[in-house]
Design an enzyme around this catalytic site. Structure first.
Site, short mmCIF file in Angstrom:
data_model
loop_
_atom_site.label_atom_id
_atom_site.label_comp_id
_atom_site.label_asym_id
_atom_site.label_seq_id
_atom_site.Cartn_x
_atom_site.Cartn_y
_atom_site.Cartn_z
N HIS A 1 0.85 -1.19 0.00
CA HIS A 1 0.00 0.00 0.00
C HIS A 1 0.88 1.25 0.00
CE1 HIS A 1 -3.24 2.66 0.41
NE2 HIS A 1 -3.95 2.08 1.36
N HIS B 1 -2.71 7.03 -1.03
CA HIS B 1 -3.73 7.67 -0.19
C HIS B 1 -3.21 8.39 1.04
CE1 HIS B 1 -6.48 4.31 -1.96
NE2 HIS B 1 -6.05 5.16 -2.88
N TYR C 1 -0.74 7.47 3.14
CA TYR C 1 -0.17 6.66 4.21
C TYR C 1 1.36 6.66 4.10
CZ TYR C 1 -4.98 5.29 5.01
OH TYR C 1 -6.34 5.32 5.29
#
Length: 374
Positions: free
Chosen positions: A178, A181, A183
């Site tokens: 990931h 977004h 993070y």
């Protein structure tokens, strides 16, 4: 003369298998990762197994799990989000993978560290500090957390590698990292939150160093043909208009080190997949990613629905949106796979309906579905 209807065209285009590294995915439909907070103690239980297996049985080719915290105390901010470390947690995930395979699907965990989105005192490890490249959660604000030391960087890189090795060991088909977004990995990419003056800060290539080191460590920790998918975005939850790259050349500077480090496929996250990414071209972010890297790419963003997914978390529904434009782009090989979020949340049978020419049965999105997630 045989007439091809839009529905049969959808089935034909989406039913094609595709190779990601050493994995053959049976079709082009991906379940997008969606945080659920249904795993007390970070342990996925029977309901989580059923949730994913039901969608695999209905024809989803590749499931990307909800974000799962890697084994670093600062990785998360909830004791109900699943973790991808710990004996009990990994035993739960092994059963999830087993059930998805029994249902005919493939599955990868999304490995996640939220970085500065965490606030001091939050679960699952209340004493852990909020950490990030510069201790910043957003551009133009004062630091509210700890700027990562080299030891912190090394620990996080190691945590991702350990989680990936565990994924292969317990039977998953690959991993997704990931990097989107707002993070942790994205906080390094974004100049607004990365003010470092060492090797991890500076121009776009330097800001990609941390993520590239994670990819390389994961690549070394798993088998050569074990797929690594990398998810990234321009937009951030902190700033929907934020951009990592204003031009294709700037995007190439970020993506090239990741591809070289061992990424097998990219997952280009946008809020509306049909919007062009740069002036002068109709290509979306996924299209540009494929053009730049040559890797398989997953597109995502309000697929099958006419409305921004973020509004769904504000209680707003969305009407059904046709997928002719999506099919045109898949057929033209602008991108290779399509991730579906809210539509699959609304209807576990979404893939089966699309693949079996039952598009007329698709229903509008009801935000109340967020409360059930069955």
């Amino acid at each position: 003369m045989t007439v091809t209807t839009p529905a049969s065209r959808a089935a034909q285009i989406l039913s094609r298998p595709i190779a990601l590294g050493g994995l053959t995915v049976p079709n082009r439909i991906v379940m997008a990762p969606m945080t659920r907070m249904f795993s007390p103690g970070g342990v996925p239980g029977e309901d989580v197994r059923s949730y994913y297996a039901r969608r695999a049985a209905a024809g989803v080719g590749l499931i990307v799990t909800e974000g799962t915290y890697v084994g670093h105390d600062s990785a998360g901010n909830s004791d109900r989000v699943p973790r991808f470390h710990g004996e009990e947690q990994l035993a739960g995930w092994a059963k999830v993978a087993e059930d998805v395979h029994a249902a005919g699907g493939t599955i990868v965990p999304q490995l996640w560290h939220i970085g500065m989105v965490r606030e001091q005192g939050q679960a699952p490890y209340a004493d852990a500090p909020a950490v990030g490249p510069s201790g910043l959660v957003n551009a133009g604000v004062e630091p509210t957390g700890k700027a990562m030391t080299q030891q912190d960087v090394d620990d996080v890189v190691g945590a991702f590698a350990e989680a990936a090795a565990a994924a292969e060991r317990i039977g998953f088909d690959g991993v997704e990292l990931h990097g989107a977004h707002g993070y942790l990995l994205d906080q390094f990419f974004w100049a607004g939150t990365n003010r470092r003056t060492d090797a991890y800060g500076g121009d776009a290539v330097a800001r990609a160093t941390f993520a590239a080191e994670i990819v390389a460590a994961v690549r070394a920790a798993v088998s050569p043909d074990f797929p690594i998918i990398f998810r990234y975005s321009q937009w951030k939850q902190q700033d929907y208009k934020a951009r990592l790259a204003e031009t294709p050349e700037e995007l190439e500077a970020i993506l090239t080190p990741l591809a070289a480090a061992g990424v097998d496929a990219f997952h280009a996250s946008t809020r509306r997949y049909w919007l062009p990414e740069f002036d002068g071209s109709d290509l979306n972010l996924a299209g540009w990613t494929k053009k730049i890297t040559g890797k398989p790419v997953i597109t995502v963003g309000s697929v099958g629905l006419d409305g921004d997914f973020l509004k769904g978390f504000q209680g707003e529904g969305a009407p059904v949106k046709g997928i002719d434009n999506l099919l045109d782009r898949l057929e033209a090989e602008e991108f290779d796979m399509v991730a579906v979020g809210r539509a699959l949340l609304q209807d576990p049978e979404w893939a089966a309906k699309v693949l079996s020419d039952r598009l007329s049965e698709l229903a509008p999105y009801d935000a109340a579905a967020l409360q059930s997630l069955s």
